[in-house]
Enzyme design. Structure first.
Site, PDB file in Angstrom:
ATOM      1  CB  SER A 139      -0.915   0.035   1.226  1.00 33.16           C
ATOM      2  OG  SER A 139      -1.780  -1.062   1.246  1.00 33.16           O
TER       3      SER A 139
HETATM    4  N1  SAH Z   1      -1.206  -4.637   4.037  1.00 34.72           N
HETATM    5  C1  SAH Z   1      -0.464  -4.903   2.849  1.00 34.72           C
HETATM    6  C2  SAH Z   1      -1.230  -4.556   1.607  1.00 34.72           C
HETATM    7  C3  SAH Z   1      -1.228  -5.698   0.650  1.00 34.72           C
HETATM    8  S1  SAH Z   1      -2.354  -5.656  -0.687  1.00 34.72           S
HETATM    9  C4  SAH Z   1       0.906  -4.256   2.887  1.00 34.72           C
HETATM   10  O1  SAH Z   1       1.186  -3.484   3.806  1.00 34.72           O
HETATM   11  O2  SAH Z   1       1.752  -4.548   2.024  1.00 34.72           O
HETATM   12  C5  SAH Z   1      -3.653  -6.685  -0.100  1.00 34.72           C
HETATM   13  C6  SAH Z   1      -3.356  -8.138   0.148  1.00 34.72           C
HETATM   14  O3  SAH Z   1      -4.593  -8.773   0.465  1.00 34.72           O
HETATM   15  C7  SAH Z   1      -2.784  -8.923  -1.031  1.00 34.72           C
HETATM   16  O4  SAH Z   1      -1.546  -9.449  -0.666  1.00 34.72           O
HETATM   17  C8  SAH Z   1      -3.826 -10.044  -1.264  1.00 34.72           C
HETATM   18  O5  SAH Z   1      -3.230 -11.298  -1.614  1.00 34.72           O
HETATM   19  C9  SAH Z   1      -4.516 -10.123   0.084  1.00 34.72           C
HETATM   20  N2  SAH Z   1      -5.854 -10.717   0.078  1.00 34.72           N
HETATM   21  C10 SAH Z   1      -6.838 -10.584  -0.838  1.00 34.72           C
HETATM   22  N3  SAH Z   1      -7.929 -11.297  -0.489  1.00 34.72           N
HETATM   23  C11 SAH Z   1      -7.629 -11.901   0.699  1.00 34.72           C
HETATM   24  C12 SAH Z   1      -8.337 -12.791   1.575  1.00 34.72           C
HETATM   25  N4  SAH Z   1      -9.576 -13.205   1.320  1.00 34.72           N
HETATM   26  N5  SAH Z   1      -7.714 -13.205   2.690  1.00 34.72           N
HETATM   27  C13 SAH Z   1      -6.437 -12.818   2.981  1.00 34.72           C
HETATM   28  N6  SAH Z   1      -5.717 -11.988   2.197  1.00 34.72           N
HETATM   29  C14 SAH Z   1      -6.302 -11.526   1.065  1.00 34.72           C
END
Ligand code: SAH
Length: 218
Positions: free
Chosen positions: A66
């Site tokens: 993010s």
């Molecule tokens: N908080 C993260 C942002 C990552 S983007 C950071 O600081 O880098 C969002 C993430 O959510 C992705 O890695 C994606 O694989 C995950 N995601 C999507 N659907 C999900 C689900 N149902 N359960 C767990 N993770 C999920």
């Protein structure tokens, strides 16, 4: 994994924090934690130079880390206090979880991409952050560790994830970007002591989608 945090990185980080302040982030606890967590360690080494721009960036498995502004905004909106139990959905790089952990919260985080789960575990260990990572489906939450004081969803949920609301304690807060399209509305949900739900909206953001359980995915 080697932890290298040079004066150059610290300088770039200080500039980023200044930029966040100018963009309206005034939560000192959040800014302090972001000053302390070396964001470049969450990047693949070839992309270190991108780590301190206020931008989202691609990571493995087609996902993104993010934007720093978004991390700061969500962390602030969560209004969490040290020692609170926080559940994060979407570990991704692990950066957001690291920031919350650095702020003193006890963090549980779930990721559905195994490669990201594994990599984030290595980083938490290298930084000696007591974040508890899980490989699984965020829609299910972690019922055996509930109730949580705070729930933070860092992927775009098509609608309010009901099971996560059930796992919030009294006076609990959830921050979740809601919307099935390319943009989501940052939504804050508060569960009162009477179990009443109070909902407020906080602008539009762009997240990768919250996807269903892999075992059910086509
Ligand atoms: N908080 C993260 C942002 C990552 S983007 C950071 O600081 O880098 C969002 C993430 O959510 C992705 O890695 C994606 O694989 C995950 N995601 C999507 N659907 C999900 C689900 N149902 N359960 C767990 N993770 C999920």
């Amino acid at each position: 994994m080697k932890v290298e945090d040079a004066p150059k990185h610290q300088g770039l980080r200080r500039r980023l924090i200044e930029e966040l302040r100018q963009k309206g982030i005034h939560n000192e606890q959040v800014l302090k934690a972001m000053m302390e967590v070396p964001r470049h360690l969450f990047f693949d080494s070839a992309f270190l130079d991108f780590a301190y721009a206020d931008k989202a960036f691609p990571i493995q498995a087609g996902q993104t880390i993010s934007q720093p502004y978004t991390v700061a905004f969500q962390s602030d909106l969560l209004a969490a206090k040290p020692r609170m139990h926080v559940l994060e959905i979407g570990t991704g790089s692990g950066y957001q979880a690291a920031v919350l952990s650095r702020m003193g919260m006890r963090v549980w985080t779930i990721e559905r991409q195994r490669a990201l789960y594994k990599r984030s575990q290595e980083i938490f260990k290298a930084l000696r952050l007591p974040v508890k990572g899980f490989y699984g489906d965020g829609y299910k939450g972690l019922p055996s560790f509930a109730p949580f004081d705070r729930v933070l969803v860092t992927c775009g949920a098509p609608e309010l994830p009901q099971k996560l609301i059930e796992q919030m304690g009294e006076g609990g807060v959830m921050v979740v970007p809601i919307g099935a399209g390319s943009e989501q509305v940052m939504t804050r949900i508060e569960k009162t002591a009477e179990g009443e739900i109070i909902q407020s909206e906080h602008g539009t953001f762009r997240f990768v989608p919250m996807l269903q359980d892999k075992s059910k995915a086509s």
